[in-house]
Enzyme design. Structure first.
Site, PDB file in Angstrom:
ATOM      1  N   ASN A  37       0.860  -1.187   0.000  1.00 13.34           N
ATOM      2  CA  ASN A  37       0.000   0.000   0.000  1.00 13.34           C
ATOM      3  C   ASN A  37       0.895   1.235   0.000  1.00 13.34           C
ATOM      4  O   ASN A  37       2.037   1.185   0.459  1.00 13.34           O
ATOM      5  CB  ASN A  37      -0.880   0.011   1.256  1.00 13.34           C
ATOM      6  N   ASP A  54      -2.862   0.924   7.883  1.00 11.92           N
ATOM      7  CA  ASP A  54      -1.720   1.839   7.699  1.00 11.92           C
ATOM      8  C   ASP A  54      -0.554   1.571   8.658  1.00 11.92           C
ATOM      9  O   ASP A  54       0.160   2.488   9.056  1.00 11.92           O
ATOM     10  CB  ASP A  54      -2.173   3.310   7.797  1.00 11.92           C
ATOM     11  N   SER A  81       4.735   6.907   2.385  1.00 10.25           N
ATOM     12  CA  SER A  81       5.347   5.641   2.782  1.00 10.25           C
ATOM     13  C   SER A  81       4.736   4.513   1.967  1.00 10.25           C
ATOM     14  O   SER A  81       3.518   4.448   1.827  1.00 10.25           O
ATOM     15  CB  SER A  81       5.049   5.336   4.256  1.00 10.25           C
ATOM     16  N   HIS A  98       0.793   5.180   1.467  1.00 11.70           N
ATOM     17  CA  HIS A  98       0.038   6.036   2.370  1.00 11.70           C
ATOM     18  C   HIS A  98       0.666   7.423   2.343  1.00 11.70           C
ATOM     19  O   HIS A  98       1.891   7.554   2.432  1.00 11.70           O
ATOM     20  CB  HIS A  98       0.052   5.450   3.783  1.00 11.70           C
TER      21      HIS A  98
HETATM   22  C1  GRF Z   1      -2.701   8.819  -2.919  1.00 16.77           C
HETATM   23  O1  GRF Z   1      -2.423  10.007  -2.249  1.00 16.77           O
HETATM   24  C2  GRF Z   1      -2.352   7.643  -2.072  1.00 16.77           C
HETATM   25  O2  GRF Z   1      -1.259   7.858  -1.250  1.00 16.77           O
HETATM   26  C3  GRF Z   1      -3.593   7.465  -1.248  1.00 16.77           C
HETATM   27  O3  GRF Z   1      -4.653   7.776  -2.107  1.00 16.77           O
HETATM   28  C4  GRF Z   1      -4.198   8.622  -3.138  1.00 16.77           C
HETATM   29  C5  GRF Z   1      -4.487   7.930  -4.422  1.00 16.77           C
HETATM   30  O4  GRF Z   1      -4.197   8.717  -5.543  1.00 16.77           O
HETATM   31  N1  GRF Z   1      -3.626   6.140  -0.675  1.00 16.77           N
HETATM   32  P1  GRF Z   1      -4.223   8.062  -6.989  1.00 16.77           P
HETATM   33  O5  GRF Z   1      -5.583   7.428  -7.172  1.00 16.77           O
HETATM   34  O6  GRF Z   1      -3.102   7.060  -7.060  1.00 16.77           O
HETATM   35  O7  GRF Z   1      -4.012   9.196  -7.922  1.00 16.77           O
END
Ligand code: GRF
Length: 204
Positions: A101, A139, A130, A103
């Site tokens: 993932n 998370d 991260s 975050h």
């Molecule tokens: C990103 O900021 C990611 O870190 C978070 O959700 C957002 C997704 O953006 N988990 P995208 O759909 O990849 O443009």
């Protein structure tokens, strides 16, 4: 050839960054039919699927359907990229060690939502993103790589989010590449990369 399946719920810019980095993305799955990223993936000839969470009355039933869809593409690595559903323990266990993932904070600071607003409110001077292995606790999970950016005096949420997102697009493909190359070792909850590879990035 290794295979990545990416789960998205919206824009999909991290998914796009992985595709553009030349990673072997074989399918993009969304819980929302209107996720903008699906059109990008389809346009690149990548298989797409929608598993609408609203069609299922329980999280368990949704996750079972999602797992079935994911498994159909036989992935080596499953990537969550803006996938806005909390996954059940059984889904996480099924892909444990093969599930990443990203975050938008320097974990363990600011797990959960609204990370940029919370960073601004806390007055932190460094913020970032991260990539971590997914474990049952939201998370948390072993951290693969982090990127730090400065928080500047006149930042608002949008400016800070954009600065962080640019770094997300650098570190997530890197983490996926290390994984597929078999370079990631988890020891006592800590991730090490084989070879001389820095696991942090600072973008002033
Ligand atoms: C990103 O900021 C990611 O870190 C978070 O959700 C957002 C997704 O953006 N988990 P995208 O759909 O990849 O443009």
């Amino acid at each position: 050839m290794k295979r990545i399946v990416i789960l998205i719920s919206g824009r999909g810019s991290n998914m796009q960054a992985m595709v553009e980095a030349g990673l072997p993305v074989v399918a993009v799955i969304s819980n929302r039919a209107d996720a903008a990223g699906l059109a990008y993936a389809a346009g690149r000839g990548i298989a797409t699927a929608v598993v609408p969470h609203r069609d299922y009355t329980t999280r368990e039933a949704f996750d079972a359907a999602l797992a079935q869809a994911v498994d159909g593409y036989r992935p080596d690595l499953v990537v969550l990229a803006g996938f806005m559903r909390i996954l059940t323990d059984s889904f996480v266990r099924r892909y444990q060690g093969h599930l990443l993932n990203i975050h938008p904070s320097l974990l363990p600071a600011f797990p959960g939502l609204e990370t940029h607003a919370r960073a601004l409110a806390a007055g932190v001077k460094l913020h970032g993103c991260s990539v971590h292995f997914v474990t049952a606790e939201l998370d948390h999970g072993p951290i693969v790589i982090q990127a730090a950016v400065p928080v500047l005096p006149h930042d608002d949420e949008a400016k800070l989010a954009a600065r962080v997102l640019a770094q997300e697009h650098r570190i997530y493909p890197q983490a996926a590449r290390w994984f597929l190359d078999g370079k990631l070792v988890i020891e006592g909850g800590v991730v090490r990369v084989e070879g001389d590879h820095p696991q942090q990035l600072y973008a002033p």
